[in-house]
Design a protein around this motif. Sequence first.
Motif, PDB file in Angstrom:
ATOM      1  N   ILE A   1       0.858  -1.186   0.000  1.00 34.82           N
ATOM      2  CA  ILE A   1       0.000   0.000   0.000  1.00 34.82           C
ATOM      3  C   ILE A   1       0.896   1.239   0.000  1.00 34.82           C
ATOM      4  N   ARG A   2       1.294   1.661  -1.205  1.00 40.89           N
ATOM      5  CA  ARG A   2       2.199   2.810  -1.332  1.00 40.89           C
ATOM      6  C   ARG A   2       1.451   4.137  -1.226  1.00 40.89           C
ATOM      7  N   GLY A   3       0.172   4.048  -0.962  1.00 37.52           N
ATOM      8  CA  GLY A   3      -0.655   5.235  -0.797  1.00 37.52           C
ATOM      9  C   GLY A   3      -2.116   4.828  -0.794  1.00 37.52           C
ATOM     10  N   PHE A   4      -2.971   5.676  -0.269  1.00 39.30           N
ATOM     11  CA  PHE A   4      -4.418   5.443  -0.346  1.00 39.30           C
ATOM     12  C   PHE A   4      -4.871   5.922  -1.718  1.00 39.30           C
ATOM     13  N   TRP A   5      -4.819   5.012  -2.684  1.00 36.63           N
ATOM     14  CA  TRP A   5      -4.866   5.332  -4.107  1.00 36.63           C
ATOM     15  C   TRP A   5      -6.115   6.117  -4.506  1.00 36.63           C
ATOM     16  N   ALA A   6      -7.290   5.637  -4.117  1.00 39.24           N
ATOM     17  CA  ALA A   6      -8.531   6.322  -4.507  1.00 39.24           C
ATOM     18  C   ALA A   6      -8.624   7.700  -3.844  1.00 39.24           C
ATOM     19  N   ASP A   7      -8.227   7.777  -2.581  1.00 41.56           N
ATOM     20  CA  ASP A   7      -8.285   9.054  -1.868  1.00 41.56           C
ATOM     21  C   ASP A   7      -7.290  10.053  -2.445  1.00 41.56           C
ATOM     22  N   GLU A   8      -6.149   9.568  -2.944  1.00 37.90           N
ATOM     23  CA  GLU A   8      -5.185  10.457  -3.590  1.00 37.90           C
ATOM     24  C   GLU A   8      -5.800  11.140  -4.808  1.00 37.90           C
ATOM     25  N   ARG A   9      -6.651  10.419  -5.516  1.00 39.86           N
ATOM     26  CA  ARG A   9      -7.273  11.004  -6.693  1.00 39.86           C
ATOM     27  C   ARG A   9      -8.307  12.067  -6.335  1.00 39.86           C
ATOM     28  N   ILE A  10      -8.946  11.917  -5.197  1.00 40.62           N
ATOM     29  CA  ILE A  10      -9.867  12.956  -4.727  1.00 40.62           C
ATOM     30  C   ILE A  10      -9.076  14.153  -4.204  1.00 40.62           C
TER      31      ILE A  10
END
Length: 400
Positions: free
Chosen positions: A116-125
């Motif tokens: 998990i290199r980041g909270f992927w969906a939340d990064e897009r928001i």
Amino acid sequence: MTDPLGQSQVIPYLAGLTRFGYRFTILSFDKPEKYALHKNEVENQIADFPITWKSITYHKNPPVLSGIYDLMLMKKFIRKAQKNEPFDMVHARTGIPALAALWMKKKFGTPFLNDIRGFWADERIDGGMWHMGNPVYKVLYHYFKSKEKECIEQADFNNCLTGSAQKEILSWKNIKGQPRPVSVISCSADVALFDPANIDPAIRNNFLHQLHINESDFIISYLGSIGGWYLTKEMMAFCKVLQDEIPNTVFLFISPGRHPEIREAAKAAGILESSIKIISARRKEVPVLLSLSSYSLFFIKPCYSKMASSPTKHGEIMAMGIPVITNAGVGDVKEIVLQNEAGYVLESLNGDEYRQVAEKLKDPNPFSAEKIRAAALRIYSLQSAIEAYHKVYRAILPGT
């Protein structure tokens, strides 16, 4: 793999892990222009290791459909590879790669390390790439959040970059089987390259001359690209306050591109044009350029998804023994800086805080370069990351 992070945050880890007997197949999506430029570099980097690399052309458009198409290409390659020699494990980062890994877990029973290199969906928001007012992006967000949950539940092991993200994941009540196994391995730095003991004084002096910087100048560096998560406007506002307090301050931007934008942002903030120095550098030149500075500055947008981020530049700067000026609300950066006396952390990005830090910078540097580097070796060294991944691999594949 042809992006800088692929070459600094993937290949070195895998190359190090091969000494434990692991063999790897890397499946990456690469932009055509980057692939053409850096293909040979990647091939040279893996040439001495049992690492096979398969690059597939990355598709950006049309939105959504291009992602579905890329996932289909991944599955096609995996099916073919499975017939020749089934994989013992799949190690995937979040987003589209994790969807392929989850599919492998379900279809072939392949053990799965969910990185998990980041909270992927939340990064897009948070990054403004997806807008929840758009019904398509709203559906996508909820779909990927549900898959994020499923990946954490189905994975044989999970890893994230920060203690903040680990704590957040373990707090999620909708995850079955909590507490799920979640390790923390930060982004590592090449502490051998970023070592002040290896700086050539002649090269350092050449850069001072080239950039028209005096030894008596008070130099603040910025390392990396601007824009995106990095708050250029706020950094320039701080620089203006600092220049008003310390007139001989020079701001050194070690940045690969967008140089006109840097100059325009500095001009808009009222910073003297002569005090802005900008240079593109090859990787081996970066430590020398950093060594010119007394402090290094970076402000990152503090938002929910950034609790999962571990800025690579922070490890590189600390490895050089240079204190940072940064902001709270990003991964474990605040804790690392304060616990290791490695710089100043601003709780809010406003004029009052800028002036408080600027006042402190007028005093002699209170930080120990040796202690800062020692902390970097402990927290950010590549060898520590490789050992930590080997421990996780052994947990997934007993006997390796």
